[in-house]
Design an enzyme around this catalytic site. Structure first.
Site, short mmCIF file in Angstrom:
data_model
loop_
_atom_site.label_atom_id
_atom_site.label_comp_id
_atom_site.label_asym_id
_atom_site.label_seq_id
_atom_site.Cartn_x
_atom_site.Cartn_y
_atom_site.Cartn_z
N ASP A 1 -94.27 34.93 38.97
CA ASP A 1 -95.56 34.77 38.71
C ASP A 1 -95.69 33.59 37.81
OD1 ASP A 1 -98.29 34.87 38.43
OD2 ASP A 1 -98.41 36.85 37.41
N ARG B 1 -97.67 52.36 41.30
CA ARG B 1 -96.18 51.77 41.71
C ARG B 1 -95.72 52.29 42.95
NH1 ARG B 1 -94.00 48.54 37.33
NH2 ARG B 1 -94.99 49.57 35.41
N LYS C 1 -95.62 34.17 43.97
CA LYS C 1 -96.78 33.87 43.67
C LYS C 1 -97.05 32.53 43.09
CE LYS C 1 -99.99 37.16 42.03
NZ LYS C 1 -100.75 37.86 40.91
N PHE D 1 -104.02 39.93 42.49
CA PHE D 1 -103.47 40.75 41.70
C PHE D 1 -103.12 42.09 42.63
CE2 PHE D 1 -103.11 44.53 39.13
CZ PHE D 1 -102.39 44.05 38.09
N VAL D 2 -101.82 42.26 42.79
CA VAL D 2 -101.15 43.21 43.47
C VAL D 2 -100.64 44.51 43.07
CG1 VAL D 2 -100.58 41.59 45.42
CG2 VAL D 2 -99.03 41.89 43.81
N GLU E 1 -86.00 40.64 41.30
CA GLU E 1 -87.30 40.61 40.55
C GLU E 1 -88.32 41.26 41.70
OE1 GLU E 1 -88.91 40.99 38.19
OE2 GLU E 1 -88.79 39.66 36.57
N ASP E 2 -89.33 41.75 41.44
CA ASP E 2 -90.49 42.19 42.25
C ASP E 2 -91.20 41.00 42.42
OD1 ASP E 2 -91.09 42.38 39.63
OD2 ASP E 2 -92.68 43.84 39.98
N ASP F 1 -97.74 47.80 39.35
CA ASP F 1 -98.64 48.47 38.81
C ASP F 1 -100.03 48.05 38.62
OD1 ASP F 1 -97.42 47.41 36.50
OD2 ASP F 1 -98.61 48.63 35.45
N GLY G 1 -91.02 47.06 37.48
CA GLY G 1 -91.35 46.67 39.05
C GLY G 1 -90.59 46.48 40.09
C1 PRP Z 1 -93.76 41.51 36.11
C2 PRP Z 1 -92.80 41.22 37.23
C3 PRP Z 1 -91.65 40.34 36.31
C4 PRP Z 1 -92.68 39.40 35.60
C5 PRP Z 1 -92.99 38.18 36.39
O1 PRP Z 1 -93.25 42.44 34.93
O2 PRP Z 1 -91.96 42.48 37.50
O3 PRP Z 1 -90.67 40.86 35.59
O4 PRP Z 1 -93.93 40.27 35.31
O5 PRP Z 1 -94.00 37.44 35.84
P1 PRP Z 1 -93.64 36.00 35.14
O6 PRP Z 1 -93.12 35.15 36.45
O7 PRP Z 1 -94.94 35.63 34.82
O8 PRP Z 1 -92.86 36.09 34.21
P2 PRP Z 1 -94.31 43.23 34.23
O9 PRP Z 1 -94.31 42.48 32.66
O10 PRP Z 1 -95.68 43.50 34.75
O11 PRP Z 1 -93.69 44.45 33.80
P3 PRP Z 1 -93.13 45.97 35.00
O12 PRP Z 1 -92.07 45.15 35.93
O13 PRP Z 1 -92.46 46.79 33.81
O14 PRP Z 1 -94.24 46.46 35.53
#
Ligand code: PRP
Length: 181
Positions: free
Chosen positions: A103, A165, A131, A152-153, A99-100, A159, A43
Site C-alpha cells: 500500500d 479474512r 495498490k 479498500f479490499v 505480503e498480501d 480484513d 493478512g
Molecule cells: C497490511 C498488509 C501489509 C501492510 C501494507 O497489514 O498486510 O503488511 O498493511 O501496507 P503498507 O504498504 O502501507 O505498509 P495490516 O497492518 O493491515 O495488518 P494485518 O496483515 O494483520 O491485517
C-alpha cells in the site's frame, strides 16, 4: 458475510491462476537456493499457504508479525514495530518476503532494511496485491500478483475490523457496512 460485498475484485479463479504463475516464476529463480520465505502476519497467511504449495523446490518458511506504529500517524512516520519476530536466522539466507498487499510501501521498506541489517544473502519480495495509487515509499517489489485500484479490499486474508479474512476471494465492502458499524 458474502452479502456485505459490493463487488468481487479478484475471483477465486484469478487467485488460482495468479498463484500458479508466481509459483512457476519463483521456481525458476529459487530451485537450488533453499530460500527462506517470510510470511508477514496476519493478512499474508492465506496467500503464503497457497503460494508455497505451488513451489517445486526445497525451501523453508517462517512467520513474523509487524504493526504500524502510531495508528493514524502511519502515513507520516512509517514506523513499523515487530510484534513477533522470526525464529529462523536470516544471515546468509536467500530471503523472500511474502505480503498480501503493498500500500504505502512502508512495511516492505522497513523489512528489507531489517533483513539487510541481519545480513541476509539476498532479499526479494512477493506481494499478492499492489495498490500503486497509495505508494509513499518507493519499493521495488520483485513479484506482483494483481494490481488493484485505490479501493479498500477485504477477503483472502485481508480484513475490515478483523472480519472477512476468510472470504475465498478479494472484494470491496458495501459502504453501509462501514456506516452502520
Ligand atoms: C497490511 C498488509 C501489509 C501492510 C501494507 O497489514 O498486510 O503488511 O498493511 O501496507 P503498507 O504498504 O502501507 O505498509 P495490516 O497492518 O493491515 O495488518 P494485518 O496483515 O494483520 O491485517
Amino acid at each position: 458475510m458474502n452479502s456485505d460485498i459490493e463487488k468481487v475484485l479478484v475471483s477465486e479463479k484469478e487467485i488460482d491462476e495468479t498463484i500458479q504463475r508466481l509459483g512457476k516464476e519463483l521456481t525458476q529463480e529459487y530451485r537450488d537456493k533453499n530460500p527462506l520465505f517470510v510470511c508477514v502476519l496476519r493478512g499474508a497467511a492465506m496467500f503464503m499457504m497457497d503460494l508455497v504449495k505451488s513451489l517445486d523446490f526445497k525451501m523453508e518458511y517462517d512467520f513474523m508479525d509487524v504493526s504500524s506504529y502510531g495508528g493514524e500517524n502511519t502515513i507520516t512516520t512509517g514506523d513499523v514495530r515487530i510484534i513477533k519476530d522470526l525464529d529462523t536466522p536470516v544471515r546468509d539466507r536467500d530471503v523472500v518476503i511474502v505480503e498480501d498487499i503493498i500500500d504505502t510501501g512502508y512495511t516492505l521498506d522497513r523489512l528489507v532494511e531489517l533483513f539487510e541489517s541481519r545480513h541476509a544473502k539476498s532479499i526479494k519480495m512477493v506481494s499478492f496485491l499492489d495498490k500503486p495509487a497509495r505508494r509513499v515509499k518507493h519499493v521495488d517489489v520483485d513479484y506482483i500478483g494483481v494490481k488493484i485500484p485505490d479501493e479498500f479490499v477485504v477477503g483472502y486474508g485481508m480484513d475490515y475490523d478483523e472480519h472477512y479474512r476468510n472470504l475465498p476471494y478479494v472484494g470491496v465492502l458495501k459502504p453501509e457496512v462501514y456506516t452502520t458499524k
